[in-house]
Design a protein around this motif. Structure first.
Motif, PDB file in Angstrom:
ATOM      1  N   VAL B   8      26.883   9.595   2.532  1.00 29.91           N
ATOM      2  CA  VAL B   8      25.714   9.545   3.396  1.00 29.91           C
ATOM      3  C   VAL B   8      25.496  10.871   4.144  1.00 29.91           C
ATOM      4  O   VAL B   8      24.365  11.313   4.334  1.00 29.91           O
ATOM      5  N   ILE B   9      26.562  11.531   4.489  1.00 33.89           N
ATOM      6  CA  ILE B   9      26.431  12.799   5.205  1.00 33.89           C
ATOM      7  C   ILE B   9      25.764  13.864   4.333  1.00 33.89           C
ATOM      8  O   ILE B   9      24.912  14.620   4.782  1.00 33.89           O
ATOM      9  N   THR B  12      22.100  13.024   4.121  1.00 35.45           N
ATOM     10  CA  THR B  12      21.407  13.368   5.359  1.00 35.45           C
ATOM     11  C   THR B  12      21.129  14.865   5.435  1.00 35.45           C
ATOM     12  O   THR B  12      20.047  15.290   5.842  1.00 35.45           O
ATOM     13  N   ARG B  13      22.130  15.652   5.011  1.00 32.49           N
ATOM     14  CA  ARG B  13      21.943  17.111   5.065  1.00 32.49           C
ATOM     15  C   ARG B  13      20.778  17.553   4.186  1.00 32.49           C
ATOM     16  O   ARG B  13      19.910  18.304   4.618  1.00 32.49           O
ATOM     17  N   VAL B  15      18.319  15.695   2.896  1.00 32.44           N
ATOM     18  CA  VAL B  15      17.035  15.116   3.339  1.00 32.44           C
ATOM     19  C   VAL B  15      16.491  15.911   4.531  1.00 32.44           C
ATOM     20  O   VAL B  15      15.298  16.212   4.601  1.00 32.44           O
ATOM     21  N   THR B  16      17.373  16.286   5.437  1.00 31.15           N
ATOM     22  CA  THR B  16      16.928  17.046   6.606  1.00 31.15           C
ATOM     23  C   THR B  16      16.401  18.422   6.186  1.00 31.15           C
ATOM     24  O   THR B  16      15.340  18.855   6.649  1.00 31.15           O
TER      25      THR B  16
END
Ligand SMILES: Nc1ncnc2c1ncn2[C@@H]1O[C@H](COP(=O)(O)OP(=O)(O)O)[C@@H](O)[C@H]1O
Ligand SMILES: [Mg+2]
Lengths: 289, 105
Positions: B8-9, B12-13, B15-16
Motif C-alpha cells: 500500500v505504501i 500511495t507514493r 498515486v501521489t
C-alpha cells in the motif's frame, strides 16, 4: 395533405390504436408490471395519446415538426409528467424512448388498411411525416430523461457534499471534522466553511481535522489542510490534524510539505487525549483497576 | 499495481506523484493525456502525462522546492521526482510538456 390522414386516424381509431400501442409495448417488454399497475400504464398511455392527437390536429396547418410550436404545449407537458413519473420509478432512458416509438407500427398498420392509395405516394408521405414526428417526440423524451438524471446527480452531489464534511461536537469546546475520500477544491471550501462556522456555533476551542479516511495527500490537499488550520487559528481556536498514517507521513515528507505550527497526531484518539489535556478535562474510568 | 501485488505504501507514493503531475498538466498545461503501462516482467508501472500547454522555460527553477508560478506550494514536481522510482520531464516552450514516471510494485 398527408397529415390529415394521421389526425383522422388518431381520432377515429383511438381505442384500437391505444390497444395496439399497448400490445407493441408488451411485445417489446416495455410493460413494467414491477413498476406500474396496469391502470397507471393505461392512464399514461392515454394521456400521451390524447396530447399527441391534439397536437397533430392543431399542427395540420403549421409545421408538424417544430417541437417548440405552441400546438405541442400539451404534448410536452404530458411527456414531462410521464417521463418524470417513469424515470423516478426506475424506467431507463432507452425504455422511455422505445415506449414512445412503439406507437409507430400500429399507426402504420392503420394507415395501410384505411388509406385508399393506388400509387402509394400518399402513404409514403404520411409514413414519412409520422416517422419524423414520433422520432422527434422520442428524442425529446430522451432529452427529458437526461435532464431528469442530471438533476438527480446534482442533488446527490450536493447531499454527498454535506454528508461528506460533517462537523461533530465531541465534547465541550471540542469539535471534529472527519474527512473521507478525496479533498478537491470544492470539498475543501465546504470543509473550511463548515469548520469555521462550527467554531462559532459550538464555541469550540479545539478543532480536530481527522484524515484517517483520506486516501492520498498531495500538495494541493496539504495546502487545503494548512489553510484550514490557519483560518481556525485566526478565529482563536486551535487545529489538530489527526489520522496521519505512516504512508501519508512518508509521502508528505517526500513532498517536502511543511505543516509548520500545526499540531499533528497519528490517531483521532491521541488528538482527543491531547485536547482533553489542554482543556484540563479528565476522563475517569469507573472500572476499578 | 494491485495486480502486481504492490504494498500500500508503494501505491500511495505513485498515486501521489501521478496526482501532482496530472494536476500540473491540467492547471498549467491546459489538460493532459495520460498513458499507463504495466510492465509485468519488471513489476513496474510506467505513466506518461503529456500536454500541449506553454511548456516550462526554466526546468531547474520549476523543479526547485517552493517555486510556483501559480498559487500552489511549488513542491509538486520535486516531490513527484522524489516519490517516483524513475522520473523524467521533457518540455519545450510553446510545444508542451511530457512527464514520464515509474513506480515499482
Ligand atoms: N505541465 C506543465 N506545463 C507548464 N508549466 C508547468 C507544468 N508543470 C509544472 N509547471 C511549472 O512548474 C512550476 C512548479 O510546479 P509544481 O512543483 O507542481 O508547483 P505548483 O503546482 O504548486 O505550482 C509551476 O508553478 C509551473 O510554473
Ligand atoms: Mg503542482
Amino acid at each position: 395533405m398527408p397529415v390529415r390522414y394521421i389526425h383522422v386516424i388518431l381520432d377515429n381509431e383511438r381505442e384500437l390504436l391505444l390497444k395496439a400501442w399497448g400490445s407493441t409495448q408488451a411485445e417489446e417488454g416495455l410493460i413494467r408490471r414491477d413498476l406500474f399497475t396496469e391502470r397507471e400504464a393505461r392512464t399514461q398511455t392515454e394521456m400521451l395519446y390524447d396530447a399527441l392527437s391534439k397536437g397533430v390536429k392543431a399542427s395540420v396547418e403549421t409545421d408538424l415538426l417544430d417541437p417548440d410550436a405552441e400546438c405541442w404545449d400539451d404534448m410536452r407537458a404530458a411527456l414531462a409528467d410521464v417521463t418524470r413519473e417513469r424515470t423516478k420509478r426506475g424506467v431507463s432512458t432507452a425504455e422511455m424512448a422505445a415506449f414512445v416509438l412503439a406507437l409507430k407500427y400500429p399507426l402504420f398498420e392503420r394507415l395501410r388498411t384505411t388509406v385508399d392509395d393506388s400509387n402509394g405516394k400518399v402513404l409514403i408521405d404520411a409514413v414519412n411525416q409520422f416517422t419524423r414526428l414520433i422520432d422527434s417526440v422520442s428524442l425529446y423524451t430522451t432529452e427529458l430523461c437526461i435532464s431528469e438524471r442530471d438533476k438527480t446527480i446534482r442533488r446527490q452531489q450536493e447531499e454527498m457534499m454535506e454528508l461528506a464534511s460533517p462537523v461533530v461536537e465531541l465534547w465541550d469546546r471540542i469539535v471534529a471534522v472527519p474527512l473521507v475520500g478525496t479533498l478537491d477544491s470544492m470539498r475543501a471550501q465546504e470543509v473550511m466553511e463548515n469548520t469555521l462556522s462550527a467554531i462559532v456555533d459550538k464555541k469550540a476551542d479545539i478543532v480536530i481535522i481527522d484524515i484517517t479516511g483520506v486516501l492520498t495527500v498531495d500538495t494541493q490537499v496539504a495546502q487545503h489542510l494548512i489553510r484550514t488550520a490557519a483560518a481556525v487559528r485566526l478565529m482563536g481556536a486551535e487545529a489538530i490534524i489527526s489520522g496521519i498514517s505512516p504512508r501519508i507521513a512518508q509521502t508528505m515528507v517526500q513532498l517536502g510539505v511543511d505543516t509548520g505550527e500545526i499540531r499533528t497526531r497519528s490517531s483521532l484518539r491521541m488528538a482527543l487525549a491531547d485536547a482533553f489535556r489542554q482543556l484540563d478535562t479528565d476522563v475517569i474510568s469507573r472500572i476499578a483497576k | 499495481m494491485d495486480a502486481l501485488g504492490a504494498k500500500v505504501i508503494r501505491k500511495t507514493r505513485l498515486v501521489t506523484a501521478v496526482s501532482e503531475i496530472f494536476r500540473n498538466g491540467l492547471i498549467y498545461g491546459g489538460g493532459a493525456l495520460v498513458l499507463i503501462h504495466c510492465h509485468n516482467a519488471t513489476r513496474t508501472v510506467w505513466i506518461d502525462c503529456c500536454d500541449d500547454g506553454p511548456g516550462i522555460e526554466d526546468m531547474a527553477l520549476a523543479l526547485s522546492d517552493g517555486y510556483t508560478s501559480g498559487s500552489g506550494l511549488g513542491r509538486g514536481l520535486g516531490g513527484a521526482k522524489r516519490l517516483a522510482d524513475a522520473f523524467e520531464v521533457l518540455s519545450e516552450p510553446g510545444i508542451g510538456t511530457q512527464v514520464r514516471l515509474a513506480g515499482r510494485a
